[in-house]
Design a protein around this motif. Structure first.
Motif, PDB file in Angstrom:
ATOM      1  N   SER A 183     -14.143 -59.564  15.564  1.00  0.00           N
ATOM      2  CA  SER A 183     -12.686 -59.691  15.449  1.00  0.00           C
ATOM      3  C   SER A 183     -11.956 -58.530  16.091  1.00  0.00           C
ATOM      4  N   GLY A 184     -12.666 -57.492  16.503  1.00  0.00           N
ATOM      5  CA  GLY A 184     -12.007 -56.316  17.056  1.00  0.00           C
ATOM      6  C   GLY A 184     -12.749 -55.724  18.227  1.00  0.00           C
ATOM      7  N   HIS A 185     -12.552 -54.431  18.407  1.00  0.00           N
ATOM      8  CA  HIS A 185     -13.139 -53.698  19.521  1.00  0.00           C
ATOM      9  C   HIS A 185     -13.833 -52.448  18.995  1.00  0.00           C
ATOM     10  N   MET A 186     -14.624 -51.827  19.852  1.00  0.00           N
ATOM     11  CA  MET A 186     -15.274 -50.584  19.477  1.00  0.00           C
ATOM     12  C   MET A 186     -14.421 -49.412  19.953  1.00  0.00           C
ATOM     13  N   ASP A 187     -14.198 -48.465  19.055  1.00  0.00           N
ATOM     14  CA  ASP A 187     -13.474 -47.237  19.366  1.00  0.00           C
ATOM     15  C   ASP A 187     -14.501 -46.252  19.926  1.00  0.00           C
ATOM     16  N   LEU A 188     -14.479 -46.050  21.236  1.00  0.00           N
ATOM     17  CA  LEU A 188     -15.483 -45.219  21.894  1.00  0.00           C
ATOM     18  C   LEU A 188     -15.412 -43.759  21.446  1.00  0.00           C
ATOM     19  N   LYS A 189     -14.222 -43.281  21.173  1.00  0.00           N
ATOM     20  CA  LYS A 189     -14.067 -41.897  20.696  1.00  0.00           C
ATOM     21  C   LYS A 189     -14.714 -41.743  19.317  1.00  0.00           C
ATOM     22  N   ALA A 190     -14.499 -42.728  18.455  1.00  0.00           N
ATOM     23  CA  ALA A 190     -15.090 -42.694  17.110  1.00  0.00           C
ATOM     24  C   ALA A 190     -16.606 -42.831  17.179  1.00  0.00           C
ATOM     25  N   LEU A 191     -17.101 -43.675  18.097  1.00  0.00           N
ATOM     26  CA  LEU A 191     -18.544 -43.820  18.272  1.00  0.00           C
ATOM     27  C   LEU A 191     -19.154 -42.485  18.705  1.00  0.00           C
ATOM     28  N   ALA A 192     -18.526 -41.843  19.681  1.00  0.00           N
ATOM     29  CA  ALA A 192     -19.018 -40.547  20.159  1.00  0.00           C
ATOM     30  C   ALA A 192     -19.068 -39.546  19.004  1.00  0.00           C
ATOM     31  N   ALA A 193     -18.006 -39.486  18.218  1.00  0.00           N
ATOM     32  CA  ALA A 193     -17.953 -38.555  17.089  1.00  0.00           C
ATOM     33  C   ALA A 193     -19.065 -38.845  16.077  1.00  0.00           C
ATOM     34  N   ALA A 194     -19.353 -40.125  15.869  1.00  0.00           N
ATOM     35  CA  ALA A 194     -20.377 -40.519  14.885  1.00  0.00           C
ATOM     36  C   ALA A 194     -21.777 -40.061  15.269  1.00  0.00           C
ATOM     37  N   VAL A 195     -22.006 -39.852  16.572  1.00  0.00           N
ATOM     38  CA  VAL A 195     -23.334 -39.412  17.030  1.00  0.00           C
ATOM     39  C   VAL A 195     -23.310 -37.967  17.535  1.00  0.00           C
ATOM     40  N   GLY A 196     -22.188 -37.267  17.299  1.00  0.00           N
ATOM     41  CA  GLY A 196     -22.097 -35.860  17.675  1.00  0.00           C
ATOM     42  C   GLY A 196     -21.878 -35.611  19.151  1.00  0.00           C
ATOM     43  N   ALA A 197     -21.306 -36.590  19.849  1.00  0.00           N
ATOM     44  CA  ALA A 197     -21.023 -36.441  21.280  1.00  0.00           C
ATOM     45  C   ALA A 197     -19.524 -36.207  21.484  1.00  0.00           C
ATOM     46  N   LYS A 198     -19.167 -35.706  22.661  1.00  0.00           N
ATOM     47  CA  LYS A 198     -17.757 -35.443  22.958  1.00  0.00           C
ATOM     48  C   LYS A 198     -17.035 -36.691  23.417  1.00  0.00           C
ATOM     49  N   LYS A 199     -17.761 -37.565  24.114  1.00  0.00           N
ATOM     50  CA  LYS A 199     -17.139 -38.780  24.645  1.00  0.00           C
ATOM     51  C   LYS A 199     -18.183 -39.869  24.807  1.00  0.00           C
ATOM     52  N   ALA A 200     -17.692 -41.080  25.007  1.00  0.00           N
ATOM     53  CA  ALA A 200     -18.572 -42.219  25.266  1.00  0.00           C
ATOM     54  C   ALA A 200     -17.825 -43.207  26.147  1.00  0.00           C
ATOM     55  N   ALA A 201     -18.576 -43.896  26.973  1.00  0.00           N
ATOM     56  CA  ALA A 201     -18.031 -44.960  27.813  1.00  0.00           C
ATOM     57  C   ALA A 201     -18.979 -46.144  27.700  1.00  0.00           C
ATOM     58  N   MET A 202     -18.459 -47.324  27.918  1.00  0.00           N
ATOM     59  CA  MET A 202     -19.312 -48.503  27.853  1.00  0.00           C
ATOM     60  C   MET A 202     -20.419 -48.396  28.902  1.00  0.00           C
ATOM     61  N   ALA A 203     -21.625 -48.747  28.506  1.00  0.00           N
ATOM     62  CA  ALA A 203     -22.762 -48.740  29.431  1.00  0.00           C
ATOM     63  C   ALA A 203     -22.631 -49.926  30.384  1.00  0.00           C
ATOM     64  N   ASP A 204     -23.166 -49.778  31.554  1.00  0.00           N
ATOM     65  CA  ASP A 204     -23.201 -50.862  32.516  1.00  0.00           C
ATOM     66  C   ASP A 204     -23.989 -52.015  31.896  1.00  0.00           C
ATOM     67  N   PRO A 205     -23.494 -53.248  31.998  1.00  0.00           N
ATOM     68  CA  PRO A 205     -24.200 -54.387  31.396  1.00  0.00           C
ATOM     69  C   PRO A 205     -25.653 -54.520  31.869  1.00  0.00           C
ATOM     70  N   LYS A 206     -25.926 -54.189  33.136  1.00  0.00           N
ATOM     71  CA  LYS A 206     -27.303 -54.275  33.639  1.00  0.00           C
ATOM     72  C   LYS A 206     -28.203 -53.273  32.933  1.00  0.00           C
ATOM     73  N   VAL A 207     -27.679 -52.083  32.661  1.00  0.00           N
ATOM     74  CA  VAL A 207     -28.434 -51.063  31.933  1.00  0.00           C
ATOM     75  C   VAL A 207     -28.666 -51.535  30.497  1.00  0.00           C
ATOM     76  N   ALA A 208     -27.616 -52.079  29.885  1.00  0.00           N
ATOM     77  CA  ALA A 208     -27.730 -52.582  28.505  1.00  0.00           C
ATOM     78  C   ALA A 208     -28.790 -53.670  28.413  1.00  0.00           C
ATOM     79  N   MET A 209     -28.808 -54.569  29.396  1.00  0.00           N
ATOM     80  CA  MET A 209     -29.806 -55.644  29.375  1.00  0.00           C
ATOM     81  C   MET A 209     -31.211 -55.095  29.586  1.00  0.00           C
ATOM     82  N   ARG A 210     -31.360 -54.155  30.523  1.00  0.00           N
ATOM     83  CA  ARG A 210     -32.679 -53.598  30.811  1.00  0.00           C
ATOM     84  C   ARG A 210     -33.219 -52.820  29.604  1.00  0.00           C
TER      85      ARG A 210
END
Length: 172
Positions: free
Chosen positions: A81-108
């Protein structure tokens, strides 16, 4: 473990996927859900299609997304029903930032196709963050590892099996 869901092994037509194998090996109860996937009207996405066809609330059906923090890829599991907050995801894993992975990388790295990526049974293990809204439900649905196939599992069991954390990573 396992709430009220009943474990059904190798339901008609579903076969076995790496996701169901991981759940079975962990002794986690789950319920398989199959539906006829259609490429028509995919504007809302695969997860919304699953929610509609299976008759579940869109807040109870979760999609699996992969992001890149620069040093590693991480998996976020959020309601369809929503979207992923990339900043919040990064914070949850102790990273400074996050960007969506390339779909080909995600599939591989997951071993699954887009629209069927499960947080379970991935080829490469990644840190996983489940949106904390999942904890409001006894059972949530996640992809079972292919389009048209979902599994119902307790969010607590999912966290345990994936060694995941729950954090507020979803936006509406």
């Amino acid at each position: 473990m396992g709430g009220m869901a009943k474990k059904k092994k190798h339901e008609k037509g579903t076969g076995s996927t790496p996701a169901t194998v991981q759940l079975e090996k962990a002794g986690v109860a789950f319920t398989p859900y199959e539906y006829e996937h259609s490429n028509d009207h995919m504007d809302d996405g695969y997860g919304v299609e699953a929610a509609k066809k299976l008759g579940f609330d869109e807040h109870q059906v979760f999609k699996t997304l992969m992001a890149d923090t620069g040093s590693e890829r991480v998996v976020g599991v959020v309601p369809v029903s929503g979207h992923m907050d990339l900043k919040a995801l990064a914070a949850a894993v102790g990273a400074k930032k996050a960007a969506m992975a390339d779909p080909k990388v995600a599939m591989r790295e997951s071993g699954y196709v887009v629209g069927g990526i499960s947080p379970l049974g991935q080829k490469t293990r990644h840190k996983t963050v489940l949106d904390e809204s999942a904890l409001a439900f006894d059972t949530i649905l996640v992809s079972g590892g292919k389009r048209g196939f979902s599994v119902g599992v307790s969010p607590e069991d999912l966290i345990t099996v994936l060694d995941a954390v729950a954090a507020p990573i979803g936006t509406w």
